[in-house]
Design a protein around this motif. Structure first.
Motif, short mmCIF file in Angstrom:
data_model
loop_
_atom_site.label_atom_id
_atom_site.label_comp_id
_atom_site.label_asym_id
_atom_site.label_seq_id
_atom_site.Cartn_x
_atom_site.Cartn_y
_atom_site.Cartn_z
N ASP A 56 -5.09 -5.00 -2.39
CA ASP A 56 -4.55 -6.75 -2.08
C ASP A 56 -6.21 -7.10 -1.34
O ASP A 56 -7.04 -5.93 -1.29
CB ASP A 56 -3.31 -6.40 -0.78
N ARG A 110 -7.94 -8.11 0.59
CA ARG A 110 -7.66 -8.02 2.11
C ARG A 110 -7.71 -6.58 2.72
O ARG A 110 -8.70 -6.75 3.58
CB ARG A 110 -6.03 -8.79 3.20
N PRO A 112 -5.91 -15.19 4.66
CA PRO A 112 -4.42 -16.03 4.38
C PRO A 112 -3.89 -14.86 5.00
O PRO A 112 -4.27 -13.26 4.93
CB PRO A 112 -4.29 -16.43 3.21
N SER A 113 -2.70 -15.80 5.61
CA SER A 113 -1.54 -13.96 5.73
C SER A 113 -0.90 -13.52 4.70
O SER A 113 -0.38 -12.29 5.60
CB SER A 113 -0.36 -14.79 6.67
N THR A 114 -1.02 -14.23 4.15
CA THR A 114 0.07 -13.36 2.74
C THR A 114 -0.94 -12.25 1.59
O THR A 114 -2.56 -12.86 1.75
CB THR A 114 0.59 -14.78 1.70
N PRO A 115 -0.53 -11.39 1.13
CA PRO A 115 -1.38 -10.62 0.46
C PRO A 115 -1.97 -11.76 -0.30
O PRO A 115 -1.55 -12.70 -1.13
CB PRO A 115 -0.44 -9.45 -0.11
N VAL A 116 -3.32 -10.58 -1.11
CA VAL A 116 -3.97 -11.80 -2.37
C VAL A 116 -4.23 -10.53 -3.26
O VAL A 116 -5.08 -10.58 -2.88
CB VAL A 116 -5.87 -11.79 -1.86
N THR A 123 -7.48 -18.40 -2.17
CA THR A 123 -7.40 -18.58 -4.08
C THR A 123 -7.60 -19.76 -4.10
O THR A 123 -7.85 -21.13 -3.29
CB THR A 123 -5.91 -17.96 -3.76
N ALA A 177 1.80 -10.79 -8.29
CA ALA A 177 2.80 -10.03 -6.58
C ALA A 177 3.50 -8.97 -6.92
O ALA A 177 4.55 -8.97 -8.11
CB ALA A 177 3.51 -11.09 -6.26
N ASP A 190 4.91 -4.56 -6.85
CA ASP A 190 5.17 -3.57 -4.76
C ASP A 190 3.60 -2.73 -4.95
O ASP A 190 3.45 -2.02 -6.14
CB ASP A 190 6.82 -2.86 -5.44
#
Length: 944
Positions: free
Chosen positions: A637, A639, A665-669, A705, A791, A793
């Motif tokens: 990630d 971030r 951003p609040s979601t993973p990159v 992104t 994406a 895991d």
């Protein structure tokens, strides 16, 4: 018997006399016109064949150059280093071929490995015209593709040569040739005025034309030409009538080539070829009309008793019918004399027509024989180019030259080449009889000729002229220099040609072609053939020289690279050795008295970290250039990478009035990469911004992104309000050791390696860094782009935290740097460990013989016995083989780490290392057992 008036009878006589001449002249004129038409067709077809041969020879020379390059070792390489060498060699070869727009190497599936025009590392770039590439892979033979527009719209055609290794097509080498090269060949052929010559590729697209080339290039044939091609079918040549693209009716000849499915089309205007025929018919009709007019007047004027003049006229007409020419005789009758003069003129005109016809037939025969000789000469030169392109070794190339010349062209061939000092060296003396070759070589080695003697080798080098002479007697031999006279008489020479060998504007030697036993002589065409042959021989020998120079340069570069690696390894060792005791001494001071010299310790710590960073940058850039960095890719990630980079650069950022503003951003990159190397990239960008931005100015970090045609990308921008970058420096900021102008005190510091390292690491991850700046004092923005991965895991990260150590161990510190050893021992003792110190491998063995230890921290560069040897001794001894062994050294390369693990060390650390990590590693190895620790820690060693 019916009576006829004399006027009518005379008219009949005149008519009877003129009509046979008219019929004969008409038949002769018809035969002449047919012969002229056949000759015109043969001439046009001969020109088409000659042009096809010339273009075919040009294409064969390009194929021969590519095949010669394909034989070199670098062109078959698959590694990055090999492709780099091949790229350099291809760039050097392309300089000698200005007609090549590009020289590229592609894999059999069409992916471009490198291009001399666009460079290396082109990513997933594909060849523009894959059809010819697949044909070259399938047929394993050179293929010439059709003309195709390039990336910039410029039209060119590919010449592809497969590179075979171990019986398989490994790569395909392609020369992108500009159509102007074919146009130049057409212009050298000197076609008659008004004739058009065009070359079409396999797709029937015009590649070149001698008239309006730029406007017509790429056009299709005219409809009438397509009809002619359909009528010809599979035949390789033919002649017919067409209408060209300008609407001009033409007599057109078509000749197809051997090397490629190309054809040459030559057109001659029908109007210009028929103009002479029209003039001849007008002259014939006008002469016949005038003759009849004069005859009628004579018959009307002489109506009584004109028997003798009529007999004279009859006699003259009979003679003309037999092909004889009689002078006009005076009869006393003006009209009869006029008719006689007309008959004499007609007879003379007939004689001249016959003579002209004979000359035309002889000229046609000479032209045909000349064209055949030229075609044979071009075919021989093509065979010579093929033979000379089969090897780039000097011995085999000289042997091939001898095979080509003797005995097909001459009885004896000799070649001398200039060495690096400009002295002629004997390279080849060849005769069909080996014994005679040896005799001539011995005789030549014992002789020398003055440089001003025409025909001698020094004279050819000095003047650059060609010497050709046929020796037809003592008179011709006597004109030679005395030394050459003796040489000629001893060998029985009948002809000789001495030609300087000139390649790429430089004279490299001299070639002599001599006739002896065969008693042959050289014609002017033979001399031209030898001169052209010498040009190909010079180019082949110069290619041999270039290959030898390239191999020498490659060897020197490899030696320099090894020396550089050894120097950098020693430099890292020597720079890291003093840093380790300094760092440990600072930690000891902090442990014993945290308040003591706090300000001074901070200054020293910053400088030690700065020096460590400089050493790491030097070694990193060396490994990147050598291609020895192999990132360990895993889902990451971006971030988290930014957070880690902020943590690494925190000491530099804490000195500022405000921290960088981070927007993520609040979601993973998600990206795929090496977390440590990605953090190094971002850390370098942050450190660069902190260096060149005032403490009160802002630094911003923006992560987002972006959807691009290549797919989604992660975009990280590091913006600052610092000193900016001058426009002239902006294109060079990613070059090694490039820095902007700084004050004499160099407050920013550094070696100019941070940005080049970051750019190289970004490219290893499939991304790139760009920079923007409006100028000095206007800030800078660096943008990092990386491909976004699907994406996944995230795997559970292994905790690398150093646990508190509660176990007490007996340890041995082995280091020839006493300060470093004692400082580390003091720190370990404060941690409650039992520590002993040794400054050599021999002393360490003595200490262990006295009392065993749980583990040892060993320097590699010890005097006498090295750390590698000491570890091997300890592992071989049953009493010490279970000890935990950690290498602590200034040698921090990956090769040094692998060697340490192979010698028996459990782990490898580069100086200066954190003592907490060292101690934790020793405790873990002692607790878990050496074997388990070795397997588990090789991939996570802090030295990596």
């Amino acid at each position: 018997m019916r009576t006829i008036k004399l006027q009518r009878r005379l008219l009949l006589i005149v008519t009877a006399a003129i009509l046979p001449l008219a019929v004969v002249c008409g038949l002769a004129l018809d035969a002449l016109l047919k012969a002229q038409r056949v000759q015109t067709q043969a001439s046009i077809l001969g020109v088409a064949r000659a042009v096809a041969t010339a273009v075919d020879s040009e294409l064969r020379m390009t194929i021969a150059s590519l095949q010669a390059l394909a034989l070199t070792d670098p062109l078959g390489a698959t590694t990055t280093e090999g492709l780099a060498d091949a790229y350099e060699l291809a760039g050097a070869i392309r300089l000698s071929h200005p007609e090549w727009l590009d020289l590229l190497l592609a894999s059999p599936d069409g992916r471009v490995l490198f291009s001399t025009e666009r460079g290396l590392d082109l990513g997933d770039v594909r060849v523009i015209e894959p059809g010819s590439l697949q044909e070259a892979v399938r047929a394993r033979e050179p293929v010439i593709g059709p003309m195709t527009p390039g990336p910039r719209g410029r039209q060119a055609f590919p010449v592809r040569v497969p590179i075979l290794r171990d019986g398989e097509v490994r790569h395909v080498l392609t020369a992108v040739v500009e159509p102007e090269a074919i146009t130049a060949v057409l212009q050298r052929q000197s076609a008659p005025e008004g004739w058009t010559v065009s070359v079409f590729d396999g797709r029937q697209r015009r590649v070149a034309r001698n008239v309006d080339d730029d406007r017509m290039r790429g056009n299709a044939p005219s409809p009438t030409l397509l009809d002619l091609l359909a009528r010809l079918g599979p035949r390789r040549e033919g002649v017919g009538a067409t209408t060209n693209v300008e609407g001009v009716r033409s007599l057109t000849a078509i000749a197809r080539m051997d090397t490629a499915e190309w054809m040459v089309v030559v057109g001659a205007s029908v109007a210009s070829s028929e103009a002479a025929s029209r003039r001849l018919f007008m002259a014939y009709g006008g002469g016949l009309l005038v003759s009849l007019l004069f005859g009628g007047l004579a018959a009307w004027w002489i109506s009584r008793g004109v028997t003798r003049p009529m007999a004279l006229l009859r006699t003259q007409a009979d003679a003309m019918g037999r092909g004889e020419t009689l002078p006009a005789q005076r009869s006393g009758v003006t009209e009869v004399d006029a008719v006689a003069e007309a008959l004499a003129t007609a007879s003379e005109q007939r004689r001249r027509s016959e003579a002209e016809r004979q000359k035309l037939l002889e000229a046609e025969s000479l032209a045909r024989s000349t064209a055949q000789a030229a075609q044979q000469r071009l075919a021989r030169l093509g065979d010579v180019s093929t033979v000379l392109s089969q090897s780039l070794e000097e011995a085999s190339t000289l042997a091939a030259i001898a095979q080509v010349i003797v005995p097909a062209i001459a009885d004896l061939c000799r070649i001398d080449l200039l060495d690096e000092h400009g002295v002629l060296q004997r390279k080849l003396t060849h005769h069909a009889d080996p014994a005679r070759s040896e005799f001539i070589a011995k005789m030549v080695n014992g002789r020398s000729a003055p440089s001003d003697a025409p025909g001698s080798f020094p004279w050819a080098i000095a003047t650059g002229k060609v010497f050709l002479m046929n020796l037809e007697g003592e008179a011709s031999i006597a004109r030679l220099e005395p030394g050459l006279q003796e040489f000629v008489r001893m060998l029985g020479l009948t002809a000789g040609c001495v030609v300087p060998l000139v390649a790429r504007g430089r004279t490299i030697g001299v070639m002599a072609v001599l006739q002896a036993e065969s008693q042959r002589h050289f014609s002017a065409d033979d001399g031209a053939l030898i001169v052209e042959l010498a040009q190909r021989v010079a180019l082949a020998l110069d290619n041999v020289r270039l290959l030898q120079e390239a191999r020498s340069a490659q060897l020197q570069a490899e030696q320099a690279n090894r020396s550089k690696d050894e120097f950098l390894a020693m430099l890292g060792h020597e720079l890291r050795n003093p840093l380790a005791p300094i760092s440990l001494a600072l930690q000891l001071i902090a442990r014993r008295d945290p308040q003591a010299f706090a300000r001074e310790r901070q200054i020293i710590e910053r400088q030690v970290k700065h020096l460590s960073r400089l050493v790491d940058d030097l070694l990193d850039v060396s490994r990147i250039v050598a291609g020895k960095i192999a990132p360990k890719f895993e889902p990451v990630d971006l971030r988290d990478v930014i957070a880690r980079a902020l943590e690494l650069t925190l000491p530099a950022l804490q000195q500022r009035e405000r921290m960088p503003r981070v927007q993520m951003p609040s979601t993973p990159v998600p990206v795929r990469g090496d977390p440590l190397r990605l953090a190094q990239i971002v850390g370098n960008l942050l450190s660069n911004a902190a260096k060149f931005t005032a403490p009160g100015d802002a630094i911003r970090i923006l992560l987002a992104t972006d959807d691009t045609p290549q797919g989604p990308q992660a975009v990280l921008r590091v913006e600052d309000e610092g000193i900016g970058i001058a426009p002239e420096l902006l294109p060079r900021v990613f070059e090694r050791f490039v820095q902007g102008e700084q004050a004499l005190h160099r407050a920013a510091g550094g070696l100019g390696l941070g940005l080049p390292i970051a750019q190289s690491l970004a490219r290893l991850h499939g991304g790139a860094i760009t920079v923007e700046s409006k100028g000095p004092g206007l800030g800078t923005c660096f943008e990092l782009r990386l491909p976004v991965q699907a994406a996944q895991d995230a795997p559970a990260a292994a905790a690398d935290r150093v646990a508190a150590v509660t176990q007490s161990l007996s340890l041995l510190v082995v280091d020839d740097n006493r300060d470093a050893a004692e400082a580390l021992a003091s720190w370990l003792e404060i941690e409650g460990q039992q520590v002993r110190v040794a400054t050599s491998a021999e002393e360490a063995l003595e200490r262990l013989a006295e009392e065993r230890c749980d583990g040892a921290i060993i320097d590699i560069g010890l005097p006498g016995m090295s750390g590698y040897e000491l570890a091997a001794r300890l592992r071989a001894d049953a009493a010490t083989q279970s000890m935990a062994l950690v290498a602590l050294t200034g040698y921090g390369r990956e090769a040094d780490r692998q060697r340490a693990l192979e010698a028996g060390f459990d782990d490898h650390f580069a100086k200066p290392a954190q003592p907490e990590i060292l101690l934790a590693c020793l405790v873990r190895v002692c607790a878990q057992g050496r074997g388990a620790a070795t397997i588990g820690d090789k991939a996570t060693s802090p030295s990596a």
